[in-house]
Design an enzyme around this catalytic site. Structure first.
Site, short mmCIF file in Angstrom:
data_model
loop_
_atom_site.label_atom_id
_atom_site.label_comp_id
_atom_site.label_asym_id
_atom_site.label_seq_id
_atom_site.Cartn_x
_atom_site.Cartn_y
_atom_site.Cartn_z
N THR A 183 0.79 -1.31 0.05
CA THR A 183 0.19 0.10 0.03
C THR A 183 0.84 1.40 -0.05
OG1 THR A 183 -0.06 -0.03 2.31
CG2 THR A 183 -1.87 -1.18 1.25
N LYS A 184 2.06 1.06 0.16
CA LYS A 184 2.97 2.23 0.22
C LYS A 184 3.32 3.14 -1.01
CE LYS A 184 3.68 1.73 4.73
NZ LYS A 184 2.86 0.50 4.79
N ASN A 185 3.68 4.45 -0.76
CA ASN A 185 3.91 5.39 -2.02
C ASN A 185 5.05 4.63 -3.06
OD1 ASN A 185 2.35 6.82 -0.36
ND2 ASN A 185 3.24 8.75 -0.48
#
Lengths: 396, 212
Positions: A183-185
């Site tokens: 889910t991270k950038n």
């Protein structure tokens, strides 16, 4: 209502990284190798630190940072309760005790003004978490760490793009840990990175992350010929692979573009929700860059007539996936039962913990996705209003 | 004007506080004092026998105590404290760097938010509210329940409202300028801090307000 389910934190995977992963698979070298090294270099350049060491997760990054810092059983490490459990777990993995300090209710970051009261003779480090991508007050934190001779290990799982007047996150603390979870950038499916300006720690981190084998042991099967290795430390299997790095190498190129997209969605949410009885995130402090990782709203039952979990379920029924970041760690059974943390100790974190809800936010969302989220949130209030008015009519 | 027996004499008031806080009523006031910058002017509302002054007398000489109970005010004045009779509901709160209220906000229910906002309008830097959220009135010990109930009788009004942790959090998070909250004392109280809204360029408040 939208027809398909909008997955919370859906990663943006483009053709470039798919081709890179396929090429890696076909290369015959899928473990730690040259692509991992290239990704480390690209990340080091992005952050501006002297060293960047890849690992299998941010949890591994935190664990290794504890180890190279010399934190040992009996020590105390100060951190925030408003974080994913991995932050506190990593402290306990080295036998130290996490000492929680409450958050500032606006920034949701650790309140630096409350830290000094928690410092004892046993305190060895502070781990601030840049919650949702909003950088902590690094001026106060570095001053505190210096004054009390403490290590500053940053949990920057949300903060790849974050910047402060003291420098970019990843260049300020002694060690900074990043996450490339789904889910991270930036995502490598699973993965993490540690940045530091300390050459000795960088060397140790590389060794500790691969069984404690002597430096660059991954090259032992390369075309440069077999090399014997030495076990210098009973290390861990925390290395990143070239398959993971293949994703990261292309994700990292889109960081600036994706941040702009995140900012645009953020502004649209702010505008769309400003007149609703929910609390939206506080404005960003001047001279800082917020990484816009999470857009968290506060659902207060008095205002919404719905508990947070019910509100989340209403969004789910409208095909909108959401997240909860986080249930305050001190309320989790292990920390409550084993370390004797009690409800009431960190009132700001508990208040947020009971009310926070993260809405979808990411570059994989198109404009229609964003409008679907907005429409679903508004629809809940409209539906509640009509239900309430019907109830009033019946009662009268 | 009728007060519960706790407020009949300063000694009884002090003894009651020692009883209510298991022999150490000072810890919670120390915590309040820690939030007040050195040299700040302080207006302490509903000061009682001014436990807060004991923590501030060297740090903040510009301290003023205000209370509705003339007996307690007289007692403070005898001790050389700049103290005044004052009704928070009707009198204008003098300006100061910091305005505090300890263990009294519940008396003003359902107007607590208005009271905090009035305090903010008079505070140049911050407002500090210390409030019990696990009230003695709900104690399993009869004597503590009695103390708690008596503490709620001020100006002839028997208070039925006491803050729970949730009710206090609900109030502070819905009050503009809320900065932070922390447990206080042994966890039975909460300490909340709010921004001050008074102009920082205004003249310091006079030592003795005109209405006293």
């Amino acid at each position: 209502m939208r027809e398909d389910f909008l997955v919370f934190g859906r990663p943006q995977i483009e053709e470039d990284e798919i081709a890179e992963v396929v090429a890696t698979l076909r290369s015959g070298w899928i473990g730690t190798g040259p692509k991992t090294t290239a990704f480390e270099e690209a990340f080091r350049t992005l952050i501006g630190a002297k060293y960047a060491i890849s690992v299998g997760s941010c949890t591994a990054a935190l664990h290794l940072s504890m180890l190279v810092s010399g934190i040992k059983p009996g020590d105390e490490v100060i951190t925030t309760p408003m974080t994913f459990c991995a932050t506190a777990n990593a402290i306990t993995h080295v036998g130290a005790k996490p000492i929680f300090v409450d958050i500032n209710p606006k920034t949701l970051n650790i309140d630096p003004d409350q830290i000094e009261c928690a410092i004892t003779d046993k305190t060895r480090a502070i781990i601030p978490v840049h919650f949702a991508g909003r950088p902590c007050d690094m001026q106060k934190l570095t001053a505190l760490a210096k004054k009390h001779n403490l290590m500053l290990i940053e949990d920057a799982a949300h903060a790849i793009e974050s910047d402060t007047p003291q420098g970019k996150i990843g260049t300020i603390g002694d060690l900074t840990c990043f996450s490339f979870y789904v889910t991270k950038n930036i995502t490598t499916a699973e993965g993490g990175m540690i940045t530091t300006n300390n050459a000795e720690w960088a060397e140790k981190l590389k060794i500790y992350a691969l069984h404690g084998l002597s430096h660059d042991a991954w090259k032992r099967y390369s075309d440069s010929g077999f090399k014997h290795y030495e076990v210098q430390f009973p290390g861990f299997k925390y290395n990143m692979t070239d398959l993971q790095a293949s994703l990261g190498l292309h994700q990292i190129k889109r960081v600036d573009k994706n941040l702009k997209r995140r900012e645009s969605i953020w502004r649209r949410y702010d505008e769309a929700f400003q007149n609703l009885p929910i609390k939206i995130p506080a404005p960003t402090s001047a001279n800082t860059i917020h990484a816009r990782h999470l857009y968290t709203i506060l659902i207060d039952v008095k205002e919404t007539k719905l508990e947070r979990d019910a509100f989340q379920h209403e969004l789910f029924k409208r095909n909108i996936g959401t997240g909860i970041h986080y249930t305050s760690v001190h309320l989790q059974p292990y920390y409550r039962d084993v370390l004797n943390y009690q409800p009431g100790q960190f009132p700001a974190a508990e208040y947020i913990s009971d009310r926070t809800l993260s809405l979808p936010l990411g570059p994989s969302m198109n404009d229609q996705d964003v409008e679907d989220v907005i429409e679903a949130v508004h629809d809940i209030f409209k539906t509640r209003a009509s239900v309430n008015s019907v109830q009033v009519e019946i009662e009268t | 004007m009728r007060f519960g027996f706790l407020y009949q004499h300063p000694w009884i008031y002090d003894l009651a506080l020692y009883g209510l806080y298991h022999g150490d009523p000072h810890a919670r006031f120390k915590q309040v004092a820690n939030e007040i910058p050195k040299g700040a002017s302080v207006v302490d509302l509903c000061a009682g026998t001014s436990f807060l002054f004991r923590q501030l007398q060297e740090k903040c000489p510009n301290y003023q105590a205000f209370d509705i109970n003339p007996r307690l005010v007289k007692h403070l004045q005898k001790r050389g404290i700049n103290a005044h009779s004052f009704d928070v509901r009707t009198d204008a709160i003098p300006q100061a760097d910091v305005v505090t209220m300890c263990s009294s906000l519940y008396h003003f229910h359902p107007n607590c938010k208005d009271i905090i906002q009035q305090m903010q309008n008079s505070a140049r830097e911050k407002v500090i509210v210390l409030e019990p959220v696990h009230n003695a009135k709900n104690s399993r010990f009869a004597f503590m329940r009695l103390l708690g109930a008596q503490a709620g009788i001020v100006d002839g009004k028997i208070n039925e409202f006491y803050f729970s942790p949730d009710a206090f959090q609900d109030l502070i998070h819905h009050t503009s300028g809320f900065q932070k909250v922390a447990p206080a004392g042994d966890g039975r109280d909460m300490l909340a801090i709010f921004d001050g809204h008074a102009s920082t360029t205004s003249e310091p408040s006079p030592q003795t307000p005109a209405y006293s």
